[in-house]
Motif scaffolding. Structure first.
Motif, PDB file in Angstrom:
ATOM      1  N   ALA A 333     -38.449  29.224  -8.478  1.00 59.37           N
ATOM      2  CA  ALA A 333     -37.174  28.613  -8.090  1.00 59.37           C
ATOM      3  C   ALA A 333     -37.405  26.900  -8.260  1.00 59.37           C
ATOM      4  O   ALA A 333     -38.709  26.389  -8.026  1.00 59.37           O
ATOM      5  CB  ALA A 333     -36.937  28.699  -6.480  1.00 59.37           C
ATOM      6  N   VAL A 334     -36.569  26.209  -8.692  1.00 60.28           N
ATOM      7  CA  VAL A 334     -36.707  24.923  -9.334  1.00 60.28           C
ATOM      8  C   VAL A 334     -36.148  24.070  -7.905  1.00 60.28           C
ATOM      9  O   VAL A 334     -34.991  24.400  -7.619  1.00 60.28           O
ATOM     10  CB  VAL A 334     -35.903  24.486 -10.412  1.00 60.28           C
ATOM     11  CG1 VAL A 334     -36.125  22.894 -10.740  1.00 60.28           C
ATOM     12  CG2 VAL A 334     -36.521  25.165 -11.852  1.00 60.28           C
ATOM     13  N   TYR A 335     -36.957  23.364  -7.440  1.00 61.56           N
ATOM     14  CA  TYR A 335     -36.489  22.229  -6.469  1.00 61.56           C
ATOM     15  C   TYR A 335     -36.507  20.679  -7.008  1.00 61.56           C
ATOM     16  O   TYR A 335     -37.352  20.393  -7.578  1.00 61.56           O
ATOM     17  CB  TYR A 335     -37.428  22.243  -5.129  1.00 61.56           C
ATOM     18  CG  TYR A 335     -37.153  23.543  -4.224  1.00 61.56           C
ATOM     19  CD1 TYR A 335     -36.009  23.343  -3.250  1.00 61.56           C
ATOM     20  CD2 TYR A 335     -37.769  24.558  -4.685  1.00 61.56           C
ATOM     21  CE1 TYR A 335     -36.025  24.349  -2.328  1.00 61.56           C
ATOM     22  CE2 TYR A 335     -37.561  25.725  -3.531  1.00 61.56           C
ATOM     23  CZ  TYR A 335     -36.713  25.385  -2.731  1.00 61.56           C
ATOM     24  OH  TYR A 335     -36.229  26.674  -1.738  1.00 61.56           O
ATOM     25  N   GLN A 336     -35.128  20.125  -6.736  1.00 64.10           N
ATOM     26  CA  GLN A 336     -34.858  18.872  -7.126  1.00 64.10           C
ATOM     27  C   GLN A 336     -34.817  18.197  -5.781  1.00 64.10           C
ATOM     28  O   GLN A 336     -34.155  18.401  -4.730  1.00 64.10           O
ATOM     29  CB  GLN A 336     -33.616  18.533  -8.080  1.00 64.10           C
ATOM     30  CG  GLN A 336     -33.867  19.385  -9.344  1.00 64.10           C
ATOM     31  CD  GLN A 336     -32.751  18.947 -10.442  1.00 64.10           C
ATOM     32  OE1 GLN A 336     -31.939  18.301 -10.131  1.00 64.10           O
ATOM     33  NE2 GLN A 336     -32.577  19.742 -11.299  1.00 64.10           N
ATOM     34  N   LEU A 337     -35.129  16.770  -5.670  1.00 68.03           N
ATOM     35  CA  LEU A 337     -34.977  15.828  -4.613  1.00 68.03           C
ATOM     36  C   LEU A 337     -33.654  15.210  -4.726  1.00 68.03           C
ATOM     37  O   LEU A 337     -33.184  14.495  -5.687  1.00 68.03           O
ATOM     38  CB  LEU A 337     -36.076  14.820  -4.317  1.00 68.03           C
ATOM     39  CG  LEU A 337     -37.368  15.371  -3.732  1.00 68.03           C
ATOM     40  CD1 LEU A 337     -37.875  16.423  -4.224  1.00 68.03           C
ATOM     41  CD2 LEU A 337     -38.216  13.940  -3.287  1.00 68.03           C
ATOM     42  N   ASP A 338     -32.780  15.319  -3.578  1.00 67.75           N
ATOM     43  CA  ASP A 338     -31.623  14.587  -3.889  1.00 67.75           C
ATOM     44  C   ASP A 338     -31.892  13.233  -3.369  1.00 67.75           C
ATOM     45  O   ASP A 338     -32.951  12.857  -3.205  1.00 67.75           O
ATOM     46  CB  ASP A 338     -30.487  15.247  -2.927  1.00 67.75           C
ATOM     47  CG  ASP A 338     -30.788  15.125  -1.115  1.00 67.75           C
ATOM     48  OD1 ASP A 338     -31.946  14.373  -0.809  1.00 67.75           O
ATOM     49  OD2 ASP A 338     -30.271  15.973  -0.654  1.00 67.75           O
ATOM     50  N   VAL A 345     -32.407  23.635  -4.224  1.00 64.18           N
ATOM     51  CA  VAL A 345     -32.393  24.570  -5.377  1.00 64.18           C
ATOM     52  C   VAL A 345     -31.349  24.090  -6.453  1.00 64.18           C
ATOM     53  O   VAL A 345     -30.430  24.126  -6.036  1.00 64.18           O
ATOM     54  CB  VAL A 345     -32.352  26.092  -4.577  1.00 64.18           C
ATOM     55  CG1 VAL A 345     -32.436  27.127  -5.788  1.00 64.18           C
ATOM     56  CG2 VAL A 345     -33.218  26.339  -3.813  1.00 64.18           C
ATOM     57  N   ALA A 346     -31.999  23.953  -7.678  1.00 65.05           N
ATOM     58  CA  ALA A 346     -31.413  23.742  -8.736  1.00 65.05           C
ATOM     59  C   ALA A 346     -31.367  24.986  -9.771  1.00 65.05           C
ATOM     60  O   ALA A 346     -30.262  25.053 -10.512  1.00 65.05           O
ATOM     61  CB  ALA A 346     -31.990  22.527  -9.751  1.00 65.05           C
ATOM     62  N   PHE A 347     -32.142  25.909  -9.492  1.00 72.79           N
ATOM     63  CA  PHE A 347     -32.140  27.032 -10.503  1.00 72.79           C
ATOM     64  C   PHE A 347     -33.023  27.941  -9.774  1.00 72.79           C
ATOM     65  O   PHE A 347     -34.009  27.746  -9.352  1.00 72.79           O
ATOM     66  CB  PHE A 347     -32.639  26.722 -11.757  1.00 72.79           C
ATOM     67  CG  PHE A 347     -32.849  27.908 -13.012  1.00 72.79           C
ATOM     68  CD1 PHE A 347     -31.709  28.193 -13.498  1.00 72.79           C
ATOM     69  CD2 PHE A 347     -34.082  28.426 -13.148  1.00 72.79           C
ATOM     70  CE1 PHE A 347     -31.725  29.304 -14.339  1.00 72.79           C
ATOM     71  CE2 PHE A 347     -34.272  29.189 -14.026  1.00 72.79           C
ATOM     72  CZ  PHE A 347     -33.012  29.698 -14.731  1.00 72.79           C
ATOM     73  N   GLU A 348     -32.900  29.241 -10.024  1.00 68.90           N
ATOM     74  CA  GLU A 348     -33.714  30.268  -9.842  1.00 68.90           C
ATOM     75  C   GLU A 348     -33.732  31.413 -10.826  1.00 68.90           C
ATOM     76  O   GLU A 348     -32.674  31.605 -11.397  1.00 68.90           O
ATOM     77  CB  GLU A 348     -33.406  31.187  -8.535  1.00 68.90           C
ATOM     78  CG  GLU A 348     -33.861  30.148  -7.022  1.00 68.90           C
ATOM     79  CD  GLU A 348     -33.762  31.128  -5.946  1.00 68.90           C
ATOM     80  OE1 GLU A 348     -33.311  32.197  -5.809  1.00 68.90           O
ATOM     81  OE2 GLU A 348     -34.025  30.389  -4.670  1.00 68.90           O
ATOM     82  N   LYS A 349     -34.696  31.999 -11.258  1.00 68.72           N
ATOM     83  CA  LYS A 349     -34.857  33.251 -11.842  1.00 68.72           C
ATOM     84  C   LYS A 349     -36.132  34.147 -11.347  1.00 68.72           C
ATOM     85  O   LYS A 349     -36.964  33.938 -11.084  1.00 68.72           O
ATOM     86  CB  LYS A 349     -35.380  32.743 -13.446  1.00 68.72           C
ATOM     87  CG  LYS A 349     -35.382  33.802 -14.505  1.00 68.72           C
ATOM     88  CD  LYS A 349     -35.535  33.250 -15.967  1.00 68.72           C
ATOM     89  CE  LYS A 349     -35.593  34.356 -17.014  1.00 68.72           C
ATOM     90  NZ  LYS A 349     -34.330  35.160 -16.848  1.00 68.72           N
ATOM     91  N   THR A 350     -35.850  35.682 -11.817  1.00 69.51           N
ATOM     92  CA  THR A 350     -36.594  36.408 -11.514  1.00 69.51           C
ATOM     93  C   THR A 350     -37.259  37.165 -12.437  1.00 69.51           C
ATOM     94  O   THR A 350     -36.482  37.779 -13.492  1.00 69.51           O
ATOM     95  CB  THR A 350     -35.997  37.809 -10.370  1.00 69.51           C
ATOM     96  OG1 THR A 350     -35.868  36.723  -9.199  1.00 69.51           O
ATOM     97  CG2 THR A 350     -37.176  38.578  -9.959  1.00 69.51           C
ATOM     98  N   LEU A 351     -38.503  37.435 -12.608  1.00 67.83           N
ATOM     99  CA  LEU A 351     -39.157  38.100 -13.696  1.00 67.83           C
ATOM    100  C   LEU A 351     -39.743  39.704 -13.135  1.00 67.83           C
ATOM    101  O   LEU A 351     -40.002  39.400 -12.084  1.00 67.83           O
ATOM    102  CB  LEU A 351     -40.332  37.635 -14.548  1.00 67.83           C
ATOM    103  CG  LEU A 351     -40.307  36.193 -14.913  1.00 67.83           C
ATOM    104  CD1 LEU A 351     -41.525  35.797 -15.659  1.00 67.83           C
ATOM    105  CD2 LEU A 351     -38.953  36.237 -15.990  1.00 67.83           C
TER     106      LEU A 351
END
Length: 353
Positions: A333-338, A345-351
């Protein structure tokens, strides 16, 4: 906290020459590796290029603590440039306090760090003074530290997780990329990439082949692939692969392909470029995914946002990656500060495997 690591000896206070040495217990349990419990999981954060002691670094530290409180964290991996602009001058340098201990005071988890070009510099990031980086290894062994968060037992090393478990679900390789990718090569022949790089590569291959972990993750400062200002290894900073020395990162490119790619690593965590990227696997490197997480303090623009195909990328933001690993999946999961410093959370992906 008990850790099992395998590493190369420090070149600073604890050793005078570049040699390989056992560090910790690398012998598998009798009868082979213990089975990994079906419910085992590992959660961690990856950050890079943080060490200025600025308000931004403190804000990211607080955001990380919030994510750890809500989703859980076992540890943090820090991808180099731990202390700007030119590392530290000794194990009692106050910058360990102002640029590491204080910004992460709210986090009660270990950090596993690798060295970046700024950690090995006499000036602002040229990377020509590798023995300066040894002070950061030696800090790991200082008995009167403010905390025991800083983990860098050698310039390159491995550790397994869950931490302290005899049944590793994931193994991490902390790599030393600077002698193979510095803007200005170190004049000390001990750091010449045909010598130092070959020794490190042999160690990487041997430890990878001996690993029983289901997931294998490499972490380094210099990227193999990046859409940021520095670019891909082999043509870093706009240089040609024909340029002698390390400035193009051609030695690092060859190292990654012979090590990380050939050994089938799942992830390569990278810093150096101050942005957030999840780069798609490339034909020359099998199924390895490349993560750039260098936005922990001083974000900046991309160099060429179209250079490599990505699942996600973002420049000019503060942020970091959070991961959860189980036997069958790896969630990122990508976290960006507002604008208020809160992690979103800006993006999530599962492998899966």
């Amino acid at each position: 906290m008990h850790l099992t690591v395998r590493c190369a000896a420090s070149t600073g206070l604890v050793a005078a020459t570049l040699i390989l040495a056992a560090c910790g217990d690398s012998t598998p349990p009798a009868g082979g590796a213990a089975p990994v419990p079906s419910d085992a999981r590992v959660r961690f954060i990856a950050i890079g290029d943080p060490g200025t002691g600025s308000d931004n670094q403190f804000a990211v530290g607080e955001a990380m603590a919030q994510v750890c409180a809500s989703r859980g964290c076992d540890f943090v991996v820090e991808l180099g440039d731990n202390i700007y602009l030119s590392g530290v001058s000794g194990i009692y340098d106050e910058q360990f306090e102002t640029k590491f201990e204080a910004p992460y005071a709210a986090l009660d988890v270990p950090f596993f760090l690798v060295l970046g070009n700024h950690d090995n510099s006499l000036g602002p990031g040229e990377g020509s003074a590798n023995r300066r980086g040894d002070f950061q290894v030696d800090y790991h062994y200082r008995s009167d530290r403010t905390s025991e968060k800083w983990n860098m037992p050698a310039r390159y090393y491995t550790f397994t997780a869950p931490l302290g478990s005899a049944a590793p679900l994931v193994e991490f390789w902390g790599l030393d990329s600077n002698p193979l990718a510095a803007i200005v090569p170190d004049l000390d022949p001990a750091w010449l990439w045909p010598i130092y790089g070959a020794t490190q590569l042999q160690w990487l291959q041997e430890t990878s082949q001996a690993s029983s972990a289901r997931w294998k993750i490499a972490m380094s400062h210099h990227p193999y692939l990046s859409n940021g200002l520095h670019g891909n290894a082999g043509s870093a900073d706009g240089t040609s692969p024909l340029v002698p020395g390390t400035i193009s990162a051609q030695p690092w490119k060859e190292f990654v392909e012979a090590g990380i790619c050939a050994e089938g690593f799942d992830l390569h965590l990278q810093g150096h470029d101050h942005d957030l990227e999840w780069i798609k696997p490339q034909p020359q490197c099998g199924d390895t995914h490349f993560i750039v997480s260098g936005a922990a303090d001083s974000p900046r623009n991309f160099g060429d946002a179209e250079r490599n195909e990505v699942f996600y990328q973002q420049d000019q933001v503060l942020g970091f990656f959070w991961f959860e690993v189980t036997q069958g999946s790896l969630l990122g999961a990508v976290y960006q500060l507002d604008g208020d410093g809160r992690p979103q959370v800006a993006f999530e992906k599962t492998l899966t495997k």
